[in-house]
Design a protein around this motif. Structure first.
Motif, short mmCIF file in Angstrom:
data_model
loop_
_atom_site.label_atom_id
_atom_site.label_comp_id
_atom_site.label_asym_id
_atom_site.label_seq_id
_atom_site.Cartn_x
_atom_site.Cartn_y
_atom_site.Cartn_z
N LYS A 187 0.38 0.46 -0.56
CA LYS A 187 -0.32 1.46 -1.41
C LYS A 187 -0.76 2.78 -0.68
O LYS A 187 -1.21 3.73 -1.07
N ASP A 188 -0.93 2.57 0.62
CA ASP A 188 -1.33 3.66 1.66
C ASP A 188 0.11 4.58 1.75
O ASP A 188 0.68 4.55 2.91
N GLN A 189 0.44 5.27 0.96
CA GLN A 189 1.68 5.91 0.75
C GLN A 189 2.13 6.86 1.89
O GLN A 189 3.31 6.73 2.16
N ASN A 190 0.92 7.43 2.33
CA ASN A 190 1.56 8.31 3.28
C ASN A 190 1.67 7.84 4.77
O ASN A 190 1.96 8.55 5.80
N ARG A 191 1.29 6.54 4.64
CA ARG A 191 1.30 5.91 6.42
C ARG A 191 2.54 4.90 6.14
O ARG A 191 2.64 4.45 7.27
N THR A 219 -9.96 -9.04 -0.02
CA THR A 219 -9.93 -9.05 -1.49
C THR A 219 -9.76 -7.77 -2.13
O THR A 219 -9.78 -7.59 -3.47
N GLY A 220 -9.01 -6.96 -1.40
CA GLY A 220 -8.78 -5.56 -2.00
C GLY A 220 -7.11 -5.75 -2.59
O GLY A 220 -6.54 -6.66 -2.74
N THR A 221 -6.86 -4.39 -2.90
CA THR A 221 -5.40 -4.55 -3.64
C THR A 221 -4.25 -4.09 -2.28
O THR A 221 -4.65 -3.70 -1.20
N VAL A 222 -3.07 -4.35 -2.64
CA VAL A 222 -2.07 -4.31 -1.68
C VAL A 222 -1.15 -2.98 -1.93
O VAL A 222 -0.69 -2.33 -1.43
N TYR A 223 -0.65 -3.27 -3.23
CA TYR A 223 0.56 -2.35 -3.78
C TYR A 223 0.07 -1.11 -4.49
O TYR A 223 0.72 -0.15 -4.85
N GLY A 224 -1.25 -1.45 -4.94
CA GLY A 224 -1.70 -0.48 -6.14
C GLY A 224 -0.84 -0.44 -7.29
O GLY A 224 -0.71 0.51 -8.11
N ASP A 225 -0.29 -1.35 -7.84
CA ASP A 225 0.42 -1.53 -9.09
C ASP A 225 0.19 -3.04 -9.52
O ASP A 225 -0.60 -3.83 -9.31
#
Length: 897
Positions: free
Chosen positions: A382-386, A308-314
């Motif tokens: 969205k986990d940009q550093n990973r 139910t959360g976000t994926v891309y952060g946009d």
């Protein structure tokens, strides 16, 4: 002279001819059939009492013995039945027929080896409680491995399959009487078995412990399993605080046995195939070699929920239809949460060969290779550093692939000299556990990152040399004297991974974002983590057991052990059993015990990604586990590890009040001081020097708590004829309660940080994450060619305690209800019911169909939104009374010839 010589030779030849033909004429035969109420018993043993003359029954249950004329007593025996002795007289050159019909063995008449160094006794005569899992129960079980077989047949045993827990997905933690996996000792044919190379460091049952991989032993090789439910460190050494599991390998000869099974869950996943082959052959008149091969192939299951959360952060998060279509898991599932996939091949053997002088050489051992595959948490864009977007624009689901290799070999010589029984043996065992990460990236390497990498692994080896001496003396009463010595060498290694698995490449994973070091899901072991440590242990013991009268049995035992790394220990034990009459006995035991810190707990160190619950999110943190010898551990004031010590008291009774019914009841109390636990996490925010080590948090092994475990075991068995068939009813109950005693033992440098050192969630792993009760009810009805088995297992309540929710001020809003609630949750007791229907069209062929978890029962679902990790977890991964596979339907074919 020549004439006399010629006549002499003629006379000699004539005499020899008469003697040979006379001897042949005197040869006689005894033959017959051995069966139970319904069918011939293939492989049953028939022995002429007092001699080495014996044989086994063929495919039709028939036997033949060559004897001289005379009167003989013959004994027929078969596993799971009561032995029968009959007398027969056979004339010269004649054949006598002697048939045997063996009745099922009453549980209290079963002979056990574990728990005493005197001659084997029946369960009615033992001073301590022992469960026996017979070969019939094992071969008819539809469970895939030894751990799960015991889970549904032994009430005091618990082994639930884990999920999303790195290596622990592939080796199930197993415990006895609610204690830890490292507080039960495993023997094979009475000899100490090595433990796994894997240390459980994730948030599961048995966190911080090292157990024995029971699943490395093929079920098809096992004749029976003896579960000693009593402290036995004074007899067998370290680890036997909760009890001992003795696996007895098959000795049968002349019979080939093939067991095959195919099955699948009602959800259509988790397909499992199993094939086991066993064959034994004679070596000389009394020797044998029994060989087993087994192969198991299991697909993964998935019981995850909709994300139910976000994926891309946009803005793309407003419509994730395409994303969910591309994940390939169905619906809105982005993770695989359930049983891991695995493929396992095993070969085992057991052998005994007589030697000149009356002794025998013996050997057993095996090889197991298992490949596993399990998933970790999904890495979103969205986990940009990973996540390296150029490789995985939609993120990825990383996989941990494991290679587990297990080897063991025992060789020994035993015999009798001047009335003394001598047994000299050497057992060598080794376990290797390697991690390969696939479908992942090392974000710090940017677009050049490989998609897979070898992340390193563990090695553990153990070599044990034993000398055991015993003798029964008559000093007005029977006194069994046993003493001996043991020398053990252990080795523990950590092997580093390839460079790409751990390196910080210094590249950006996404524009302007430095990538995290190490391959995602399981960063590899670094060269500084590599180690190769050994230690030795020298032990001596004495064990005295006396039948003071026909009614009274008493025993005492003492054992001294000296370790090269932490010092010495002395344990002792005393037992008593009193027969009130032939159907009722009282028994009691008191013992001290200990468990040495494992080499793993001393020296394990690594940097791993652990997901920590913060609010409604599972947040990844690079957690450094620093070994007990490190400067970091000393900087936190952590002392050198010392052994756990215990006191174990049990009292109970055994009775056979009416024909066919047996009952045992045993109560116990186990106090353990200085239990070794894996501490909680100390954050780099409070200890900035951790950042320079690449760790966001640190944890250690320490002797932090004392515990008390109290419980009750009740086992009842009833066997009798019912109509034209026979019925066997069993009810077995274990009640146990473990509680931490007093305060958490905190070093002065961490005063006031008890909650960080060992918080309420970690305490709950000792107290409430395993069922405090387990009830097994089963009924077996045999009617002609059919056998019907119905078994229902009640797993008691378990609980999850959130580390911060002891204070209501830390409670959070439940998105499901809109109310402020604790994240703690209790998961109610549930019955799991199994049904098996078997049909034997011939004596050599059995067909069966059935269902494990017939009613498709699952543990309670998570009720607080903060525990579901944005909908991904439907069921708890930290506290579960049983697994989440659901209904499993199968067919089974067994063949003997």
């Amino acid at each position: 002279m020549k004439k006399n010589y010629s006549q002499l030779m003629q006379s000699f030849i004539a005499l020899l001819f008469i003697s040979l033909t006379g001897a042949y004429a005197q040869q006689s035969t005894i033959q017959g059939t051995v069966s139970d109420k319904f069918e011939p018993l293939i492989g049953a043993t028939v022995v002429v009492n007092g001699t080495t003359n014996g044989t086994t029954c063929d495919i039709n249950g028939k036997y033949t013995l060559a004897v001289k004329p005379g009167t003989y007593k013959l004994t027929a025996s078969f596993v799971g039945t009561q032995s029968q002795t009959k007398e027969v007289t056979v004339a010269a050159g004649q054949t006598a027929t002697l048939d045997f019909t063996l009745a099922p063995s009453l549980s209290m008449n079963e002979i056990v080896v574990v728990g005493s160094r005197a001659e084997p006794r029946t369960l009615m005569e033992t001073a301590v409680p022992v469960d026996i899992i017979s070969s019939k129960e094992i071969s008819n079980s539809s469970q895939e491995n030894v751990g799960q077989i015991l889970q549904y047949l032994a009430p005091s045993f618990n082994s639930s399959q884990q999920t999303i827990s790195d290596g622990t997905d592939h080796i199930d933690p197993a415990s006895l009487r609610g204690l830890g996996p490292d507080q039960v000792l495993v023997l094979v044919n009475g000899k100490r078995r090595h433990t796994s190379a894997l240390l459980n460091v994730n948030g599961t049952v048995g966190k911080g412990t090292v157990g024995t991989d029971l699943n490395a032993i093929p079920a098809a090789a096992i004749e029976r399993i003896e579960v000693l439910r009593d402290g036995a460190a004074a007899q067998y050494g370290s680890d036997a605080i909760a009890g001992v599991i003795n696996i007895v390998l098959k000795k049968q000869v002349g019979v080939a046995q093939i067991n095959s099974q195919l099955g699948v869950t009602s959800e259509g996943d988790g397909a499992m195939g199993r094939l086991g082959v066993n064959y034994g052959f004679r070596v000389g008149k009394k020797g044998f070699v029994n060989v087993t091969g087994e192969f198991v192939d299991r697909e993964a299951t998935n019981r995850s929920g909709d994300y139910t959360g976000t994926v891309y952060g946009d803005a793309r998060d407003n419509d994730l239809t395409d994303f969910f279509a591309q994940t390939g898991l169905g619906g809105k599932r982005v993770m695989a949460i359930g049983n891991s996939a695995g493929r396992n091949g095993q070969v085992f053997f057991n052998a005994e060969v007589p030697i000149v002088g009356g002794g025998e050489l013996y050997a057993n051992g095996g090889f197991s290779f298992r490949k596993g595959r399990a998933n970790g948490f999904y890495r979103f864009p969205k986990d940009q550093n990973r996540v390296v977007l150029s490789i995985y624009p939609n993120g990825f689901s990383p996989e941990i692939h494991t290679d587990i290799v297990d080897r063991s070999l025992t060789m020994g010589l035993r015999g009798e000299k001047n009335g003394w029984n001598l047994d000299f043996s050497n057992t060598r065992g080794a376990n290797g556990f390697d991690f390969n990460v696939e479908n992942s990236n090392n974000a710090s390497l940017g677009a050049a990152s490989p998609l897979s990498a070898y992340a390193g692994g563990f090695r553990y080896g153990q070599n044990t040399t034993n000398l055991d001496i015993s003798r029964k003396l008559d000093i007005g009463f029977d006194l069994n004297v046993a003493f001996g010595a043991e020398f053990r060498l252990e080795r523990y290694e950590i092997v580093s991974g390839e460079e790409a698995s751990y390196i910080n490449g210094g590249q950006e994973s996404q524009p302007g974002v430095p990538g995290s070091a190490g391959i995602q899901v399981f960063p590899g072991f670094q060269p500084q983590n590599e180690l190769n440590q050994t230690r030795t242990n020298t032990a001596g013991y004495i064990d005295l057991e006396a039948d003071i009268t026909e009614a009274l049995l008493v025993g005492v035992a003492g054992r001294f052990e000296s370790y090269s790394d932490f010092g010495d220990n002395f344990s002792w034990k005393t037992v008593a059993r009193y027969k009130i009459n032939q159907t009722l006995s009282l028994r009691a035991a008191f013992s001290t015990g200990f468990r040495a810190p494992s080499l793993h707990q001393y020296y394990f160190s690594n940097l791993s990604t652990q997901f920590i619950t913060i609010g409604a999110n599972q947040v990844p943190v690079q957690v450094g586990t620093f070994n007990n010898e490190s400067n970091v551990a000393r900087a936190f004031g952590i002392d050198r590890l010392k052994p756990e010590v215990s006191q174990n008291f049990s009292v109970g009774f055994t009775t056979q009040p009416v024909a066919g019914l047996s009952l045992t009841v045993d109560a116990y109390n186990i106090d353990i001081k200085d239990r070794i636990v894996l501490s909680g996490r100390f954050d780099a925010a409070d200890y900035p020097f951790l950042t320079t080590l690449g760790a966001g948090a640190a944890q250690f092994f320490t002797n932090a708590v004392d515990t008390r475990t109290q419980g009750l075991d009740v086992v009842a068995n009833y066997r009798n004829d019912l109509g034209k068939g026979a019925i066997t009813l069993t009810a077995a109950l274990n009640l146990n309660q473990t509680e931490v005693q007093g305060q958490v033992k905190t070093p002065p440098l961490l005063a006031g940080r008890e909650e960080q050192l060992f918080n309420r969630e970690e305490i709950s792993r000792l107290e409430v994450v395993q069922p405090r009760s387990k009830l097994i009810l089963s009924a077996l009805y045999e009617l002609g060619k059919f056998a019907f088995t119905l078994r229902s297992t009640r797993f008691g309540e378990v609980q999850f305690l959130h580390p911060n929710d002891g204070n209501p001020a830390n409670w959070v809003v439940n998105e499901f209800t809109g109310e402020v609630e604790t994240r703690d949750q209790s998961f109610s007791a549930k019955f799991v019911t199994d049904l098996d229907i078997a049909f034997k069209p011939t004596t050599s062929l059995q067909l069966a169909i059935g269902a494990n978890n017939l009613l498709n029962v699952y543990p309670d679902k998570l009720t607080h939104s903060a525990n579901t990790s944005l909908g991904r977890f439907v069921y708890s991964r930290t506290a579960a009374n049983f697994g989440v596979r659901g209904m499993f339907l199968y067919g089974r074919v067994s063949l003997k010839f």
